[in-house]
Design an enzyme around this catalytic site. Structure first.
Site, PDB file in Angstrom:
ATOM      1  N   LEU A 160       0.803  -1.355  -0.068  1.00 38.11           N
ATOM      2  CA  LEU A 160       0.097  -0.063  -0.068  1.00 38.11           C
ATOM      3  C   LEU A 160       0.824   1.462   0.227  1.00 38.11           C
ATOM      4  CD1 LEU A 160      -2.730  -1.101   2.493  1.00 38.11           C
ATOM      5  CD2 LEU A 160      -2.688  -1.398  -0.134  1.00 38.11           C
TER       6      LEU A 160
ATOM      7  N   GLY B 204       2.431  -6.490   8.175  1.00 39.97           N
ATOM      8  CA  GLY B 204       2.439  -4.754   7.490  1.00 39.97           C
ATOM      9  C   GLY B 204       1.203  -4.502   6.639  1.00 39.97           C
ATOM     10  N   ASP B 205       1.609  -3.840   5.463  1.00 38.13           N
ATOM     11  CA  ASP B 205       0.772  -3.459   4.405  1.00 38.13           C
ATOM     12  C   ASP B 205       1.027  -4.243   3.209  1.00 38.13           C
ATOM     13  OD1 ASP B 205       2.895  -2.189   4.050  1.00 38.13           O
ATOM     14  OD2 ASP B 205       2.252  -0.400   3.171  1.00 38.13           O
ATOM     15  N   GLU B 206       1.551  -5.451   3.369  1.00 33.75           N
ATOM     16  CA  GLU B 206       2.143  -6.303   2.022  1.00 33.75           C
ATOM     17  C   GLU B 206       1.096  -7.457   1.961  1.00 33.75           C
ATOM     18  OE1 GLU B 206       7.018  -5.598   1.500  1.00 33.75           O
ATOM     19  OE2 GLU B 206       6.091  -7.363   2.734  1.00 33.75           O
TER      20      GLU B 206
END
Length: 308
Positions: free
Chosen positions: A172, A213-215
């Protein structure tokens, strides 16, 4: 001699009938010489109906060949063996269905003969607990999608079958700034919303996973051509960038995507993830939506990029 054996067997049977578990006594010819009353509750057989029957009567066909070899080795051991626990297996009920059982087995010398003593228990509850634990181990607790372990298992399954698939590795954009500005509670809501939108944007055969995380990584089934992969990347990107209405806030977030295709680009699990990750970072550095891995380029070079 036969009367002596029968006497010992009857005496032993009285003890075994008092036990709450299913007990089988099997001779060296793999025939059942005794089954206690609990066999009826577990597998639906009257005990007398099994006397003299081959043990294979209770085994699904797929187990029988291997079991015969293990059984012969078991009886060849010169001294009686202590009881050991076996993993969950399946046994055949009287009506031909399979049911999960746990088995503990030992050898027993009685009246100059050796028997196998097997203690069986219903393992349905244990199986359900193990299945639930297995699902939890492969699930991301925040978003409810699969995690890295789940992704690895599914990738390896397809690699082993040489079945084509593609990965979209996405990160993201500016998520850290969003977290710092609005707090982790909003950040978690954003991640959950992204996961929901990813699931809604892909096909039933495709898989959504969060690495942390944002992965996120999307496994796209039966994708062979780069143009197919690019089409999916932009469709998913459009779904993510729609405005989110969270706790009175109107938020918009984008993502950078890196794509790789098996077996077009590479053939191993680790290499596929590494190439997709590298392609994603190249797209992010270039400020574009999607980059496709290109195996002919050096490892440190960025793949070809496609702007939004």
């Amino acid at each position: 001699m036969k009367n002596s054996i029968d006497t010992h067997t009857i005496a032993l049977g009285k003890v075994l009938h008092a036990l709450p578990d299913t007990v089988l006594l099997i001779d060296c010819d793999q025939r059942i010489v005794f089954a206690n009353a609990e066999i009826g509750n577990l597998l639906g057989y009257p005990p007398a109906a099994l006397t003299g029957q081959l043990l294979s009567t209770l085994l699904p066909e797929r187990y029988r060949h291997a079991h015969a070899a293990h059984f012969n080795h078991f009886f060849a051991t010169p001294v009686p063996s202590p009881m050991t626990q076996r993993p969950i297996l399946h046994a055949l009920t009287a009506d031909g269905h399979e049911t999960p059982v746990s088995i503990a087995i030992s050898s027993l010398d009685c009246a100059d003969r050796r028997y196998a003593l097997a203690v069986l228990r219903c393992a349905k509850q244990m199986r359900d607990h193990l299945s639930e634990a297995h699902l939890r181990a492969e699930m991301d607790p925040l978003t409810g999608v699969g995690n890295r372990l789940y992704l690895g298992r599914q990738m390896q399954r397809l690699i082993d079958k040489q079945h084509p698939f593609a990965l979209l590795f996405l990160d993201l954009n500016r998520f850290k700034q969003l977290n710092d500005c609005h707090g982790h509670r909003i950040g978690d809501q954003v991640l959950r919303t992204v996961a929901q939108r990813l699931q809604a944007a892909v096909r039933n055969a495709d898989l959504i996973t969060r690495l942390g995380g944002d992965e996120f990584v999307i496994l796209l089934d039966d994708i062979c051509e780069p143009m197919q992969l690019e089409h999916h990347a932009y469709r998913v990107a459009d779904a993510i960038t729609q405005t989110m209405h969270l706790d009175g806030l109107n938020l918009q977030i984008g993502a950078a995507f890196g794509g790789v295709i098996f077996p077009l680009h590479t053939a191993t699990l680790d290499a596929l993830l590494a190439m997709a990750d590298q392609a994603m970072y190249c797209a992010k550095r270039a400020g574009v939506t999607f980059a496709l891995a290109r195996p002919e380029q050096a490892e440190r070079n960025c793949p070809a990029q496609t702007s939004a």
